[in-house]
Design an enzyme around this catalytic site. Structure first.
Site, mmCIF file in Angstrom:
data_model
loop_
_atom_site.group_PDB
_atom_site.id
_atom_site.type_symbol
_atom_site.label_atom_id
_atom_site.label_comp_id
_atom_site.label_asym_id
_atom_site.label_seq_id
_atom_site.Cartn_x
_atom_site.Cartn_y
_atom_site.Cartn_z
ATOM 1 N N PHE A 120 0.842 -1.187 0.000
ATOM 2 C CA PHE A 120 0.000 0.000 0.000
ATOM 3 C C PHE A 120 0.887 1.251 0.000
ATOM 4 C CE2 PHE A 120 -2.895 3.171 1.766
ATOM 5 C CZ PHE A 120 -3.998 2.969 0.950
ATOM 6 N N ASP A 197 1.052 -5.251 8.026
ATOM 7 C CA ASP A 197 -0.092 -4.355 7.854
ATOM 8 C C ASP A 197 -1.332 -5.231 7.701
ATOM 9 O OD1 ASP A 197 -2.099 -2.610 7.008
ATOM 10 O OD2 ASP A 197 -0.725 -1.380 5.835
ATOM 11 N N TYR A 222 -11.685 1.101 10.020
ATOM 12 C CA TYR A 222 -12.869 1.629 9.323
ATOM 13 C C TYR A 222 -13.297 0.769 8.138
ATOM 14 C CZ TYR A 222 -8.886 3.815 6.926
ATOM 15 O OH TYR A 222 -7.679 4.037 6.322
ATOM 16 N N LYS A 223 -12.583 -0.325 7.886
ATOM 17 C CA LYS A 223 -12.970 -1.224 6.801
ATOM 18 C C LYS A 223 -13.885 -2.312 7.359
ATOM 19 C CE LYS A 223 -8.493 -0.397 4.538
ATOM 20 N NZ LYS A 223 -8.933 0.513 3.472
ATOM 21 N N ARG A 369 -12.480 -3.139 -8.044
ATOM 22 C CA ARG A 369 -12.262 -3.871 -6.805
ATOM 23 C C ARG A 369 -13.591 -4.015 -6.057
ATOM 24 N NH1 ARG A 369 -8.157 -1.958 -2.042
ATOM 25 N NH2 ARG A 369 -9.819 -0.414 -1.819
#
Length: 397
Positions: A120, A197, A222-223, A369
Site C-alpha cells: 500500500f 499491515d 474503518y474497513k 475492486r
C-alpha cells in the site's frame, strides 16, 4: 434452485446495518464499512450521558484505559493476540511510522528495510521516510500485482543487513493472502523483525499473531471493523519486545505517569508506550459495536462467509464478464476478502456505476475492486452489482 441468501446462516445479520434495506449496491466494504444500527444509539447515549453528564470525570471512569481495553478486544476477537499487546490510537500512517522507527532501532548496525513495490502506498512512503531519516536503504521486492510476496521472493532478499521486513497480510490491490507463518520465519531466520499491515484483513480473515511469532502489526478499523471514517488504527507489539521498544513520538499519554507532568519522559510499561496524545474516545465507539458483533458470530464463521462471497463473485464474473480478467488469486486459501477484475474501461465503468447507486472501488491499472464485507453484503447484492457492470460495459462498448 434455493436462493444463496436463503441458505446463508449469517444472512440475518445484514439487517443490523444502516442502509441495507435500500436498493443501493455497496461493494466497497474494504474501504469503508457500513455503520451498525446499534452505533447510532451508542453515539447518542455517549453524548447525553458519558460526555454530557460525567464530563471530565469520564477520563478517570473509563476513557483513560479505553485504548488498551479496545486493543485487547481486537487482539482477542480478531488477531489471535493475548492481552497487553494491542493498543488503539492515531491513524494507520502514524502508527506505521512509530512501529517502523521503533523496529529499526531494535536492530542497530543493520542497514536495510525490505518492502515490496506493490505494498500500500502509505507503507512504502513511510518506509522511504524512515530509511532516509535513519540512513538506511530500501530493498525492494518486485511482485506480480495480481498476486503478492511469496516465500521464495522474500528469502532471496533478506540477509544479515536486513533490519525490518514490511508486509501486508492481504494485498490491497489483488487480495493476495500472504503466508504469515512462513514469511515471518524466513525474516526471523535472517535476524530481522517483521511489521505486518493488517488493514485489509482484520475483521475478515482470522489472524494468529502470537502463534505466528509476529513482532509488530498495524491495522485500520474503518474497513471490516466498521469504525467509521477516520476511526483510529491499532498497533500490536509482541510482549517480548516491550522492555526495549522506544517509539519516536513521545507524548504524555504514553508516559509512565501522564498526570505527574514531570520534567522528563519515562515510557509506560507494555504496549501503552506506543501512545502519544489524547486517545480518540469518540472514534472508538462504533468500533466497539462491530467487535461485539464479530465476537458473537465468530471470526471463523465470518471468514467462511467471506470466502463464499468472493467465490460467488468470481463465478459470476466468469459467466457475465468473460471480457474481464481476474486480478486476484483464484484459490480461496490465497485470497482475502475482496476480488479485483481488470478491464481497460473500468475507470469509466466505476464512475457510471456510482451514478447508478452501485458502489465498487477502482484501482489502477483498470481494476474494479469488489470489497465484500461478510456480515453486511448479500449474495443478491453481488449479483445485482455484477449485472450492472455488464450493462455498463455494454453501453460503453
Amino acid at each position: 434452485m434455493p436462493d444463496r441468501d436463503d441458505l446463508d446462516p449469517l444472512a440475518g445479520y445484514r439487517d443490523r446495518f444502516v442502509g441495507t434495506e435500500s436498493p443501493l449496491v455497496y461493494l466497497d466494504g474494504n474501504s469503508l464499512g457500513r455503520p451498525l444500527r446499534a452505533t447510532a444509539d451508542r453515539l447518542s447515549t455517549f453524548v447525553t450521558t458519558e460526555w454530557g453528564e460525567r464530563l471530565i470525570r469520564g477520563w478517570d471512569e473509563s476513557w483513560f484505559r479505553l485504548p488498551e481495553v479496545v486493543g485487547d478486544e481486537i487482539g482477542r476477537v480478531c488477531l489471535g493476540a493475548a492481552a497487553g499487546q494491542t493498543v488503539v490510537g492515531d491513524s494507520t500512517t502514524v502508527l506505521l511510522y512509530k512501529a517502523m522507527r521503533a523496529a529499526v532501532a531494535l536492530r542497530p548496525g543493520r542497514t536495510e528495510i525490505v518492502v515490496d513495490r506493490d505494498n500500500f502506498p502509505t507503507d512504502r512512503y513511510v518506509a522511504d521516510g524512515v530509511a532516509r531519516e535513519c540512513g538506511l536503504t530500501l530493498r525492494w521486492i518486485d511482485v506480480d500485482t495480481s498476486a503478492g510476496v511469496t516465500p521464495d521472493q522474500l528469502a532471496a532478499v533478506v540477509g544479515e543487513q536486513t533490519a525490518l521486513v514490511v508486509l501486508s497480510h492481504v494485498a490491497y490491490r489483488s487480495a493476495w493472502l500472504a503466508d504469515m507463518p512462513t514469511l515471518t520465519e524466513i525474516a526471523h531466520g535472517a535476524g530481522a523483525l517483521v511489521l505486518w499491515d493488517l488493514s485489509h484483513s482484520v475483521g475478515s480473515v482470522p489472524t494468529a499473531l502470537d502463534a505466528c511469532d509476529a513482532d509488530l502489526a498495524v491495522g485500520c478499523t474503518y474497513k471490516y471493523l466498521n469504525g467509521g471514517p477516520g476511526a483510529p488504527a491499532f498497533v500490536y507489539v509482541d510482549e517480548a519486545l516491550h522492555d526495549d521498544l522506544a517509539q519516536p513520538v513521545q507524548g504524555w499519554m504514553g508516559a509512565a505517569d501522564p498526570f505527574l507532568m514531570g520534567p522528563t519522559y519515562a515510557p509506560a510499561a507494555g504496549v501503552r508506550r506506543m501512545l502519544s496524545g489524547t486517545p480518540p474516545v469518540v472514534g472508538m465507539l462504533a468500533l466497539q459495536d462491530m467487535l461485539a458483533l464479530v465476537d458473537e458470530v465468530g471470526i471463523d464463521a465470518v471468514r467462511t462467509k467471506s470466502v463464499a462471497l468472493t467465490e460467488h463473485a468470481i463465478a459470476l464474473a466468469a459467466e457475465l464478464l468473460p471480457d474481464t480478467t481476474l486480478a486476484s488469486p483464484r484459490e480461496s486459501e490465497r485470497r482475502g476478502g475482496h476480488v479485483t477484475l481488470h478491464h481497460p474501461l473500468m475507470r469509466e465503468v466505476t464512475a457510471e456505476l456510482w451514478r447508478r447507486d452501485v458502489v465498487p472501488d477502482y484501482r489502477d491499472p483498470g481494476g474494479l475492486r469488489l470489497g465484500l464485507s461478510p456480515l453486511s453484503t448479500s449474495f443478491d447484492e453481488v449479483t445485482r452489482g455484477l449485472t450492472a457492470v455488464r450493462e455498463v460495459l455494454d453501453s460503453l462498448g
